[in-house]
Scaffold this motif. Structure first.
Motif, PDB file in Angstrom:
ATOM      1  N   GLY A 128      14.892  68.321   8.405  1.00  0.00           N
ATOM      2  CA  GLY A 128      13.572  67.754   8.108  1.00  0.00           C
ATOM      3  C   GLY A 128      13.322  66.469   8.871  1.00  0.00           C
ATOM      4  O   GLY A 128      12.257  66.274   9.465  1.00  0.00           O
ATOM      5  N   ILE A 129      14.318  65.599   8.889  1.00  0.00           N
ATOM      6  CA  ILE A 129      14.174  64.331   9.610  1.00  0.00           C
ATOM      7  C   ILE A 129      14.093  64.572  11.111  1.00  0.00           C
ATOM      8  O   ILE A 129      13.243  63.996  11.803  1.00  0.00           O
ATOM      9  N   ALA A 130      14.964  65.448  11.630  1.00  0.00           N
ATOM     10  CA  ALA A 130      14.965  65.726  13.072  1.00  0.00           C
ATOM     11  C   ALA A 130      13.645  66.322  13.545  1.00  0.00           C
ATOM     12  O   ALA A 130      13.152  65.980  14.622  1.00  0.00           O
ATOM     13  N   VAL A 131      13.044  67.188  12.742  1.00  0.00           N
ATOM     14  CA  VAL A 131      11.812  67.857  13.152  1.00  0.00           C
ATOM     15  C   VAL A 131      10.586  66.976  12.955  1.00  0.00           C
ATOM     16  O   VAL A 131       9.740  66.865  13.842  1.00  0.00           O
ATOM     17  N   TYR A 132      10.476  66.346  11.802  1.00  0.00           N
ATOM     18  CA  TYR A 132       9.229  65.660  11.450  1.00  0.00           C
ATOM     19  C   TYR A 132       9.207  64.169  11.798  1.00  0.00           C
ATOM     20  O   TYR A 132       8.149  63.631  12.102  1.00  0.00           O
ATOM     21  N   ILE A 133      10.356  63.504  11.707  1.00  0.00           N
ATOM     22  CA  ILE A 133      10.377  62.062  12.002  1.00  0.00           C
ATOM     23  C   ILE A 133      11.663  61.698  12.750  1.00  0.00           C
ATOM     24  O   ILE A 133      12.511  60.972  12.243  1.00  0.00           O
ATOM     25  N   PRO A 134      11.806  62.187  13.971  1.00  0.00           N
ATOM     26  CA  PRO A 134      13.067  61.973  14.696  1.00  0.00           C
ATOM     27  C   PRO A 134      13.420  60.499  14.900  1.00  0.00           C
ATOM     28  O   PRO A 134      14.594  60.156  14.974  1.00  0.00           O
ATOM     29  N   GLN A 135      12.417  59.636  14.969  1.00  0.00           N
ATOM     30  CA  GLN A 135      12.708  58.209  15.111  1.00  0.00           C
ATOM     31  C   GLN A 135      13.021  57.563  13.766  1.00  0.00           C
ATOM     32  O   GLN A 135      13.590  56.490  13.703  1.00  0.00           O
ATOM     33  N   ALA A 136      12.621  58.232  12.685  1.00  0.00           N
ATOM     34  CA  ALA A 136      12.897  57.813  11.307  1.00  0.00           C
ATOM     35  C   ALA A 136      12.544  56.352  11.053  1.00  0.00           C
ATOM     36  O   ALA A 136      13.354  55.585  10.557  1.00  0.00           O
ATOM     37  N   HIS A 137      11.318  55.973  11.399  1.00  0.00           N
ATOM     38  CA  HIS A 137      10.851  54.633  11.047  1.00  0.00           C
ATOM     39  C   HIS A 137      10.751  54.537   9.530  1.00  0.00           C
ATOM     40  O   HIS A 137      10.485  55.533   8.845  1.00  0.00           O
ATOM     41  N   THR A 138      10.934  53.345   9.003  1.00  0.00           N
ATOM     42  CA  THR A 138      10.969  53.149   7.560  1.00  0.00           C
ATOM     43  C   THR A 138       9.729  53.688   6.863  1.00  0.00           C
ATOM     44  O   THR A 138       9.829  54.381   5.847  1.00  0.00           O
ATOM     45  N   ASP A 139       8.541  53.409   7.415  1.00  0.00           N
ATOM     46  CA  ASP A 139       7.314  53.879   6.757  1.00  0.00           C
ATOM     47  C   ASP A 139       7.233  55.407   6.753  1.00  0.00           C
ATOM     48  O   ASP A 139       6.826  56.019   5.765  1.00  0.00           O
ATOM     49  N   GLN A 140       7.676  56.047   7.833  1.00  0.00           N
ATOM     50  CA  GLN A 140       7.677  57.510   7.893  1.00  0.00           C
ATOM     51  C   GLN A 140       8.664  58.094   6.873  1.00  0.00           C
ATOM     52  O   GLN A 140       8.369  59.080   6.194  1.00  0.00           O
ATOM     53  N   LEU A 141       9.832  57.470   6.801  1.00  0.00           N
ATOM     54  CA  LEU A 141      10.861  57.934   5.875  1.00  0.00           C
ATOM     55  C   LEU A 141      10.388  57.798   4.424  1.00  0.00           C
ATOM     56  O   LEU A 141      10.612  58.684   3.600  1.00  0.00           O
ATOM     57  N   LEU A 142       9.713  56.701   4.123  1.00  0.00           N
ATOM     58  CA  LEU A 142       9.186  56.478   2.766  1.00  0.00           C
ATOM     59  C   LEU A 142       8.117  57.520   2.415  1.00  0.00           C
ATOM     60  O   LEU A 142       8.097  58.030   1.285  1.00  0.00           O
ATOM     61  N   ILE A 143       7.258  57.833   3.355  1.00  0.00           N
ATOM     62  CA  ILE A 143       6.224  58.840   3.104  1.00  0.00           C
ATOM     63  C   ILE A 143       6.864  60.214   2.869  1.00  0.00           C
ATOM     64  O   ILE A 143       6.530  60.911   1.907  1.00  0.00           O
ATOM     65  N   PHE A 144       7.792  60.590   3.743  1.00  0.00           N
ATOM     66  CA  PHE A 144       8.442  61.892   3.611  1.00  0.00           C
ATOM     67  C   PHE A 144       9.203  61.976   2.281  1.00  0.00           C
ATOM     68  O   PHE A 144       9.104  62.959   1.542  1.00  0.00           O
ATOM     69  N   ALA A 145       9.949  60.922   1.945  1.00  0.00           N
ATOM     70  CA  ALA A 145      10.689  60.902   0.675  1.00  0.00           C
ATOM     71  C   ALA A 145       9.725  60.915  -0.508  1.00  0.00           C
ATOM     72  O   ALA A 145       9.993  61.553  -1.533  1.00  0.00           O
ATOM     73  N   GLY A 146       8.593  60.235  -0.370  1.00  0.00           N
ATOM     74  CA  GLY A 146       7.589  60.215  -1.428  1.00  0.00           C
ATOM     75  C   GLY A 146       6.987  61.594  -1.670  1.00  0.00           C
ATOM     76  O   GLY A 146       6.588  61.918  -2.798  1.00  0.00           O
ATOM     77  N   LEU A 147       6.908  62.403  -0.633  1.00  0.00           N
ATOM     78  CA  LEU A 147       6.457  63.785  -0.785  1.00  0.00           C
ATOM     79  C   LEU A 147       7.577  64.657  -1.371  1.00  0.00           C
ATOM     80  O   LEU A 147       7.352  65.481  -2.252  1.00  0.00           O
ATOM     81  N   TYR A 148       8.784  64.435  -0.875  1.00  0.00           N
ATOM     82  CA  TYR A 148       9.929  65.256  -1.262  1.00  0.00           C
ATOM     83  C   TYR A 148      10.279  65.100  -2.743  1.00  0.00           C
ATOM     84  O   TYR A 148      10.606  66.066  -3.422  1.00  0.00           O
ATOM     85  N   LEU A 149      10.226  63.872  -3.257  1.00  0.00           N
ATOM     86  CA  LEU A 149      10.696  63.598  -4.607  1.00  0.00           C
ATOM     87  C   LEU A 149      10.001  64.458  -5.668  1.00  0.00           C
ATOM     88  O   LEU A 149      10.676  65.194  -6.402  1.00  0.00           O
ATOM     89  N   PRO A 150       8.676  64.430  -5.782  1.00  0.00           N
ATOM     90  CA  PRO A 150       8.060  65.267  -6.824  1.00  0.00           C
ATOM     91  C   PRO A 150       8.190  66.766  -6.532  1.00  0.00           C
ATOM     92  O   PRO A 150       8.328  67.573  -7.456  1.00  0.00           O
ATOM     93  N   ILE A 151       8.169  67.134  -5.266  1.00  0.00           N
ATOM     94  CA  ILE A 151       8.286  68.556  -4.918  1.00  0.00           C
ATOM     95  C   ILE A 151       9.668  69.078  -5.300  1.00  0.00           C
ATOM     96  O   ILE A 151       9.802  70.161  -5.880  1.00  0.00           O
ATOM     97  N   CYS A 152      10.693  68.312  -4.999  1.00  0.00           N
ATOM     98  CA  CYS A 152      12.061  68.704  -5.346  1.00  0.00           C
ATOM     99  C   CYS A 152      12.209  68.809  -6.864  1.00  0.00           C
ATOM    100  O   CYS A 152      12.721  69.807  -7.380  1.00  0.00           O
ATOM    101  N   TRP A 153      11.742  67.791  -7.579  1.00  0.00           N
ATOM    102  CA  TRP A 153      11.892  67.776  -9.039  1.00  0.00           C
ATOM    103  C   TRP A 153      11.152  68.955  -9.665  1.00  0.00           C
ATOM    104  O   TRP A 153      11.689  69.655 -10.529  1.00  0.00           O
ATOM    105  N   LEU A 154       9.919  69.195  -9.238  1.00  0.00           N
ATOM    106  CA  LEU A 154       9.134  70.297  -9.802  1.00  0.00           C
ATOM    107  C   LEU A 154       9.735  71.660  -9.449  1.00  0.00           C
ATOM    108  O   LEU A 154       9.699  72.595 -10.258  1.00  0.00           O
ATOM    109  N   SER A 155      10.290  71.788  -8.248  1.00  0.00           N
ATOM    110  CA  SER A 155      10.933  73.046  -7.865  1.00  0.00           C
ATOM    111  C   SER A 155      12.147  73.323  -8.750  1.00  0.00           C
ATOM    112  O   SER A 155      12.327  74.435  -9.256  1.00  0.00           O
TER     113      SER A 155
END
Length: 196
Positions: A128-155
């Motif tokens: 996921g990181i390699a494909v969507y945010i290969p540079q993994a800037h902090t703001d990008q990582l926070l957004i991706f994690a912010g999406l992942y957290l509720p999706i993971c929990w609900l799944s």
């Protein structure tokens, strides 16, 4: 970050979180065996454990793993050993239903630890990181994690709920043993698939 990229990230997170894997299978078993309370503790631990792993990988571990492929193999084998241990525990469970059984119920810590030893979680984070945010800037990582957290929990909650629904059909220890053995074999099979 564009809305289309965020939508794509969310779809990736859903596919990675909802697809069958070790944590999903243990969530079903946990729901069927122990019910909602202990199940919620497990899936919350698994979700937060995954997000912590995601951050650690995002903040640089993926560079270390790329430079040291042997470390990746060691982590994979440790993860598979842990998953096979959980599979054995599930396979040998006596099938007695109880809301009060504290001793064997996978808990918050088990959920978190399971993600760190789950090759599927490592692959989902790394890819996921390699494909969507290969540079993994902090703001990008926070957004991706912010999406992942509720999706993971609900799944995971959906898998837990499936186990809770099954609980009503599995009131006898013999039926619960059958479910546990089936899930244990699927969990062991998922380890084999990781190796292929």
């Amino acid at each position: 970050m564009t809305l289309s990229l965020m939508t794509s990230m969310a779809l990736f997170a859903f596919a990675a979180s909802f697809s069958p894997g070790p944590v999903n299978l243990v969530s079903v078993s946990n729901g069927a065996r122990y019910g909602l309370g202990k199940g919620l503790s497990f899936i919350t631990g698994a979700t937060l454990g995954f997000i912590l792993l995601f951050f650690v990988i995002g903040f640089g571990l993926h560079h270390v793993l790329a430079a040291l492929p042997l470390l990746t193999q060691v982590l994979q084998w440790l993860g598979i050993a842990f998953l096979l241990y959980l599979s054995y525990q599930l396979f040998s469970d006596n099938g007695e239903l109880s809301d009060n059984s504290e001793a064997k119920a996978p808990n918050f810590i088990t959920g978190a630890l399971m993600q760190w030893l789950n090759p599927k979680a490592w692959l989902a984070s790394l890819s996921g990181i390699a494909v969507y945010i290969p540079q993994a800037h902090t703001d990008q990582l926070l957004i991706f994690a912010g999406l992942y957290l509720p999706i993971c929990w609900l799944s995971l909650a959906a898998w837990l709920w499936a186990g809770i629904v099954l609980r009503h059909y599995l009131q006898s220890p013999a039926r619960m043993r059958m479910l546990n053995k089936t899930l244990a074999l699927l969990l062991a099979a998922s380890c084999i698939l990781i190796l292929l």
